[in-house]
Design a protein around this motif. Sequence first.
Motif, PDB file in Angstrom:
ATOM      1  N   ASP A   1       0.844  -1.189   0.000  1.00  0.00           N
ATOM      2  CA  ASP A   1       0.000   0.000   0.000  1.00  0.00           C
ATOM      3  C   ASP A   1       0.884   1.246   0.000  1.00  0.00           C
ATOM      4  OD1 ASP A   1      -1.558   2.234   1.618  1.00  0.00           O
ATOM      5  OD2 ASP A   1      -3.064   0.852   0.832  1.00  0.00           O
ATOM      6  N   SER A   2       0.419   2.287  -0.661  1.00  0.00           N
ATOM      7  CA  SER A   2       1.225   3.503  -0.793  1.00  0.00           C
ATOM      8  C   SER A   2       1.468   4.201   0.552  1.00  0.00           C
ATOM      9  CB  SER A   2       0.546   4.485  -1.756  1.00  0.00           C
ATOM     10  OG  SER A   2      -0.748   4.833  -1.286  1.00  0.00           O
ATOM     11  N   ASN A   3       0.644   3.896   1.561  1.00  0.00           N
ATOM     12  CA  ASN A   3       0.792   4.530   2.870  1.00  0.00           C
ATOM     13  C   ASN A   3       1.607   3.705   3.864  1.00  0.00           C
ATOM     14  OD1 ASN A   3      -0.737   6.886   2.325  1.00  0.00           O
ATOM     15  ND2 ASN A   3      -2.622   5.696   2.530  1.00  0.00           N
ATOM     16  N   ILE A   4       2.226   2.621   3.405  1.00  0.00           N
ATOM     17  CA  ILE A   4       2.999   1.772   4.306  1.00  0.00           C
ATOM     18  C   ILE A   4       4.141   2.573   4.943  1.00  0.00           C
ATOM     19  CG2 ILE A   4       4.577   0.951   2.506  1.00  0.00           C
ATOM     20  CD1 ILE A   4       4.494  -1.807   3.900  1.00  0.00           C
ATOM     21  N   VAL A   5       4.387   2.336   6.221  1.00  0.00           N
ATOM     22  CA  VAL A   5       5.463   3.018   6.950  1.00  0.00           C
ATOM     23  C   VAL A   5       6.761   2.234   6.733  1.00  0.00           C
ATOM     24  CG1 VAL A   5       6.273   3.795   9.203  1.00  0.00           C
ATOM     25  CG2 VAL A   5       3.818   3.824   8.684  1.00  0.00           C
ATOM     26  N   ILE A   6       7.806   2.912   6.258  1.00  0.00           N
ATOM     27  CA  ILE A   6       9.062   2.226   5.927  1.00  0.00           C
ATOM     28  C   ILE A   6      10.223   2.817   6.720  1.00  0.00           C
ATOM     29  CG2 ILE A   6      10.629   1.511   4.076  1.00  0.00           C
ATOM     30  CD1 ILE A   6       8.358   2.147   2.087  1.00  0.00           C
ATOM     31  N   MET A   7      11.024   1.934   7.310  1.00  0.00           N
ATOM     32  CA  MET A   7      12.220   2.350   8.040  1.00  0.00           C
ATOM     33  C   MET A   7      13.435   1.646   7.453  1.00  0.00           C
ATOM     34  SD  MET A   7      13.210   1.850  12.082  1.00  0.00           S
ATOM     35  CE  MET A   7      12.325   3.289  12.666  1.00  0.00           C
ATOM     36  N   LEU A   8      14.492   2.408   7.198  1.00  0.00           N
ATOM     37  CA  LEU A   8      15.757   1.864   6.714  1.00  0.00           C
ATOM     38  C   LEU A   8      16.632   1.529   7.923  1.00  0.00           C
ATOM     39  CD1 LEU A   8      17.687   1.306   4.292  1.00  0.00           C
ATOM     40  CD2 LEU A   8      18.477   3.678   4.554  1.00  0.00           C
ATOM     41  N   ILE A   9      17.179   0.310   7.938  1.00  0.00           N
ATOM     42  CA  ILE A   9      18.000  -0.129   9.067  1.00  0.00           C
ATOM     43  C   ILE A   9      19.375  -0.589   8.592  1.00  0.00           C
ATOM     44  CG2 ILE A   9      18.289  -1.905  10.851  1.00  0.00           C
ATOM     45  CD1 ILE A   9      15.379  -1.835  11.390  1.00  0.00           C
ATOM     46  N   GLY A  10      20.411   0.020   9.158  1.00  0.00           N
ATOM     47  CA  GLY A  10      21.782  -0.425   8.923  1.00  0.00           C
ATOM     48  C   GLY A  10      22.190  -1.329  10.077  1.00  0.00           C
ATOM     49  N   ASN A  11      22.283  -2.620   9.842  1.00  0.00           N
ATOM     50  CA  ASN A  11      22.544  -3.586  10.915  1.00  0.00           C
ATOM     51  C   ASN A  11      24.026  -3.980  10.981  1.00  0.00           C
ATOM     52  OD1 ASN A  11      21.687  -5.311  13.048  1.00  0.00           O
ATOM     53  ND2 ASN A  11      21.665  -7.051  11.647  1.00  0.00           N
ATOM     54  N   LYS A  12      24.409  -4.597  12.090  1.00  0.00           N
ATOM     55  CA  LYS A  12      25.755  -5.114  12.369  1.00  0.00           C
ATOM     56  C   LYS A  12      26.765  -4.004  12.691  1.00  0.00           C
ATOM     57  CE  LYS A  12      25.048  -9.286   9.594  1.00  0.00           C
ATOM     58  NZ  LYS A  12      25.655 -10.299   8.701  1.00  0.00           N
ATOM     59  N   THR A  13      26.324  -2.979  13.425  1.00  0.00           N
ATOM     60  CA  THR A  13      27.233  -1.904  13.808  1.00  0.00           C
ATOM     61  C   THR A  13      28.297  -2.359  14.804  1.00  0.00           C
ATOM     62  OG1 THR A  13      25.676  -1.208  15.546  1.00  0.00           O
ATOM     63  CG2 THR A  13      25.542  -0.077  13.406  1.00  0.00           C
ATOM     64  N   ASP A  14      28.129  -3.552  15.378  1.00  0.00           N
ATOM     65  CA  ASP A  14      29.148  -4.081  16.289  1.00  0.00           C
ATOM     66  C   ASP A  14      30.448  -4.412  15.544  1.00  0.00           C
ATOM     67  OD1 ASP A  14      28.701  -7.324  15.656  1.00  0.00           O
ATOM     68  OD2 ASP A  14      26.876  -6.132  15.612  1.00  0.00           O
ATOM     69  N   LEU A  15      30.368  -4.607  14.213  1.00  0.00           N
ATOM     70  CA  LEU A  15      31.557  -4.929  13.412  1.00  0.00           C
ATOM     71  C   LEU A  15      32.212  -3.626  12.927  1.00  0.00           C
ATOM     72  CD1 LEU A  15      30.051  -7.894  11.338  1.00  0.00           C
ATOM     73  CD2 LEU A  15      31.508  -8.027  13.373  1.00  0.00           C
ATOM     74  N   LYS A  16      32.641  -2.827  13.887  1.00  0.00           N
ATOM     75  CA  LYS A  16      33.159  -1.483  13.590  1.00  0.00           C
ATOM     76  C   LYS A  16      34.360  -1.499  12.634  1.00  0.00           C
ATOM     77  CE  LYS A  16      31.714   0.365  18.089  1.00  0.00           C
ATOM     78  NZ  LYS A  16      31.059  -0.873  18.553  1.00  0.00           N
ATOM     79  N   HIS A  17      35.235  -2.471  12.807  1.00  0.00           N
ATOM     80  CA  HIS A  17      36.449  -2.535  11.985  1.00  0.00           C
ATOM     81  C   HIS A  17      36.166  -2.943  10.542  1.00  0.00           C
ATOM     82  CE1 HIS A  17      35.599  -6.536  13.484  1.00  0.00           C
ATOM     83  NE2 HIS A  17      36.480  -7.077  12.659  1.00  0.00           N
ATOM     84  N   LEU A  18      34.941  -3.442  10.267  1.00  0.00           N
ATOM     85  CA  LEU A  18      34.585  -3.887   8.915  1.00  0.00           C
ATOM     86  C   LEU A  18      33.595  -2.941   8.233  1.00  0.00           C
ATOM     87  CD1 LEU A  18      34.113  -7.730   9.563  1.00  0.00           C
ATOM     88  CD2 LEU A  18      36.104  -6.581   8.556  1.00  0.00           C
ATOM     89  N   ARG A  19      33.186  -1.899   8.933  1.00  0.00           N
ATOM     90  CA  ARG A  19      32.171  -0.987   8.377  1.00  0.00           C
ATOM     91  C   ARG A  19      32.633  -0.400   7.044  1.00  0.00           C
ATOM     92  NH1 ARG A  19      28.025   2.826   9.706  1.00  0.00           N
ATOM     93  NH2 ARG A  19      27.976   2.356  11.939  1.00  0.00           N
TER      94      ARG A  19
END
Length: 213
Positions: free
Chosen positions: A114-132
């Motif tokens: 549906d055009s009114n769907i709520v969407i969130m962008l998520i960047g996961n695995k922030t614990d892997l700081k040295h590989l970001r």
Amino acid sequence: MGRRAEEYDYLFKVVLIGDSRVGKSNLLSRFTRNEFCLESKSTIGVEFATRTLQIEGKTVKAQIWDTAGKERYRAITSAYYRAALGALLVYDVTKPTTFENVKRWLKELRDHADSNIVIMLIGNKTDLKHLRSVGPEQAQTFAETEGLSFIETSALEGVNVEKAFQTILGEIYKIVSKNMLAAVNSAASIKQGETLVVGAQDGNTKNNCCFSF
């Protein structure tokens, strides 16, 4: 005498989408069971779990669907977008390709949901700081351009997982509440003698409502 079914005021369906191995299943298990599995396998088709929580004094049952990221399952999962009120679009901050593919996932979502769907962008695995390899500024710019909310998480450490789900469910609740208020207000314009029914009525239990925008 049988056990009474779980009571809730609202049922919100949210889908997790994104490439395979970005951590969708662990985000789901962290939110619904507070668990993390290092050896989790790729999702086959679609799986879901639920969690009931309180939002502004109302009992909300969140039904979170974890969709497969592999190409061969895409035809299976696309049908599930249509009933979703929210979507969490996940990428891995250590893998640029998964971020690049966000555009493709977003297009597919908008084609089927549906055009009114709520969407969130998520960047996961922030614990892997040295590989970001994908910075938050880059993702934030993309999110603002596309009209999405954005947050970074670590399913492993449990960082921002609760906040991400609470935020999107809260946004959905605001929209549903607004729609219900509009429906109640429209009842005032119905001529005397007519009745406006919103949802099923049952004298023994609460109304269990599943909303679609």
